[in-house]
Design an enzyme around this catalytic site. Sequence first.
Site, PDB file in Angstrom:
ATOM      1  N   GLY A 102     -44.194  53.040  80.361  1.00 36.54           N
ATOM      2  CA  GLY A 102     -44.547  53.895  79.233  1.00 36.54           C
ATOM      3  C   GLY A 102     -45.661  54.868  79.590  1.00 36.54           C
ATOM      4  CB  ILE A 127     -39.961  48.435  72.435  1.00 41.33           C
ATOM      5  CG1 ILE A 127     -41.422  48.083  72.144  1.00 41.33           C
ATOM      6  CG2 ILE A 127     -39.295  47.414  73.340  1.00 41.33           C
ATOM      7  CD1 ILE A 127     -41.585  46.868  71.236  1.00 41.33           C
ATOM      8  CG  ASP A 128     -44.481  51.352  71.783  1.00 37.44           C
ATOM      9  OD1 ASP A 128     -44.009  50.312  71.295  1.00 37.44           O
ATOM     10  OD2 ASP A 128     -45.598  51.407  72.331  1.00 37.44           O
ATOM     11  NE  ARG A 155     -31.871  43.553  52.583  1.00 32.83           N
ATOM     12  CZ  ARG A 155     -32.520  44.472  51.871  1.00 32.83           C
ATOM     13  NH1 ARG A 155     -32.545  44.379  50.566  1.00 32.83           N
ATOM     14  NH2 ARG A 155     -33.118  45.472  52.466  1.00 32.83           N
ATOM     15  CG  MET A 170     -44.836  45.150  68.462  1.00 34.27           C
ATOM     16  SD  MET A 170     -44.536  44.659  70.168  1.00 34.27           S
ATOM     17  CE  MET A 170     -45.790  43.399  70.352  1.00 34.27           C
ATOM     18  N   GLY A 186     -32.789  48.983  54.797  1.00 35.29           N
ATOM     19  CA  GLY A 186     -32.883  49.185  53.349  1.00 35.29           C
ATOM     20  C   GLY A 186     -34.252  48.841  52.782  1.00 35.29           C
ATOM     21  CB  ALA A 187     -37.672  49.230  54.101  1.00 35.75           C
ATOM     22  NE  ARG A 246     -44.994  32.766  51.098  1.00 33.94           N
ATOM     23  CZ  ARG A 246     -45.508  32.543  49.899  1.00 33.94           C
ATOM     24  NH1 ARG A 246     -46.226  33.473  49.302  1.00 33.94           N
ATOM     25  NH2 ARG A 246     -45.295  31.395  49.280  1.00 33.94           N
TER      26      ARG A 246
HETATM   27  O1  F6P Z   1     -46.047  49.399  74.252  1.00 38.54           O
HETATM   28  C1  F6P Z   1     -45.249  48.362  73.858  1.00 38.54           C
HETATM   29  C2  F6P Z   1     -45.984  47.413  72.936  1.00 38.54           C
HETATM   30  O2  F6P Z   1     -45.088  46.370  72.630  1.00 38.54           O
HETATM   31  C3  F6P Z   1     -46.542  48.037  71.659  1.00 38.54           C
HETATM   32  O3  F6P Z   1     -45.563  48.235  70.683  1.00 38.54           O
HETATM   33  C4  F6P Z   1     -47.575  47.006  71.298  1.00 38.54           C
HETATM   34  O4  F6P Z   1     -48.589  47.541  70.473  1.00 38.54           O
HETATM   35  C5  F6P Z   1     -48.128  46.608  72.643  1.00 38.54           C
HETATM   36  O5  F6P Z   1     -47.111  46.872  73.593  1.00 38.54           O
HETATM   37  C6  F6P Z   1     -48.518  45.164  72.766  1.00 38.54           C
HETATM   38  O6  F6P Z   1     -49.039  44.963  74.036  1.00 38.54           O
HETATM   39  P1  F6P Z   1     -49.339  43.536  74.668  1.00 38.54           P
HETATM   40  O7  F6P Z   1     -48.010  42.918  75.030  1.00 38.54           O
HETATM   41  O8  F6P Z   1     -50.166  43.849  75.861  1.00 38.54           O
HETATM   42  O9  F6P Z   1     -50.035  42.755  73.601  1.00 38.54           O
END
Ligand code: F6P
Length: 323
Positions: A102, A127-128, A155, A170, A186-187, A246
């Site tokens: 990343g 994943i971001d 849900r 995340m 569907g939030a 919750r």
């Molecule tokens: O950059 C990917 C990521 O999963 C982010 O979405 C998240 O904030 C961060 O890494 C978490 O990092 P770590 O696994 O070092 O806690």
Amino acid sequence: MKRIAVVTSGGDAPGMNACIRAVYRAGIYSGVEVYGIRRGYAGMIDGDMFKIDRRDVGNIIHLGGTILGTSRSEEFRTPEGRQKAADQLLDKEIDGLILIGGDGSFKGGNFLSEETGIPVIAIPGTIDNDIVGTDFSIGFDTAVNIALESIDRIRDTAISHGRLFFVEVMGHTSSFIAFEAGIAGGAAHLVLHDGHQEVEELCSHLQTLFTRGKHHAIVVVAEGDQPGCSFGIAKTVSSRIEMESRVCVLGHTQRGGSPTSRDRVLAAKLGVCAVNALIDGKGGMMVGEVMREVVFQPISEVVGKQRETDPRMAILSRILTGY
Ligand code: F6P
């Protein structure tokens, strides 16, 4: 180009293994040896690398994580650390490096390329989905689908108990996962990274929905730079609108598991194109996919930038959340 190396760095992402496999296969196809660097930049500094063999990449296409291991290396942030890493690459006669990671990893890779002249091709793997210069990064689609599956499960309980749920996803400071999982799931409301202050609006929206007869709701919260922020939001909202709630923080469940077909195909495409780019003499570039076309951009032009979500997604979510 006789010998190249591949490294995975930063947070792991589903599809990294499919990409390592593609890099190896593309290298062999063109008569180039491929080395794997273990433990990300930390392993590069230690010279922890091996010649990848056909068997190393057999049966890994469906696996999450990274067979090479990964790390967030503090030492690689220093010029001395990067010089040690470069010396290790030169010692093993590595002619080019493929980096899967990343933005943070790209920064290090860009410095390495500029300071030492080692050709680096970066592949977006996070994943971001927050990398500028590509529509998607490897791992994003899988993470969204994992989040979506969790929302669907939650849900059931939300409906059964007539509860308000806050599901935190995340994405660090980017809201891409929240947008896609929230819309697909569907939030009733999306709390985006820059929307943490908008609790008033959230309360009044939920109040309207409940007055109209809704008896449960799922709010998707982007973690932002404060993972766990949804606990505070839930407490405030619950007390203001007098409804039990919750919280479910999905956390690292979104990073694991088998990659989706979209992530595997993207990984394969970018992996092969990255190897071909090194063979063609490119360096200091990121390979991405824009409008389904493979594109190259200088790493220096994509690092450190905040990729904005499409404003049309915000309008879409407003319409779909029942405003
Ligand atoms: O950059 C990917 C990521 O999963 C982010 O979405 C998240 O904030 C961060 O890494 C978490 O990092 P770590 O696994 O070092 O806690």
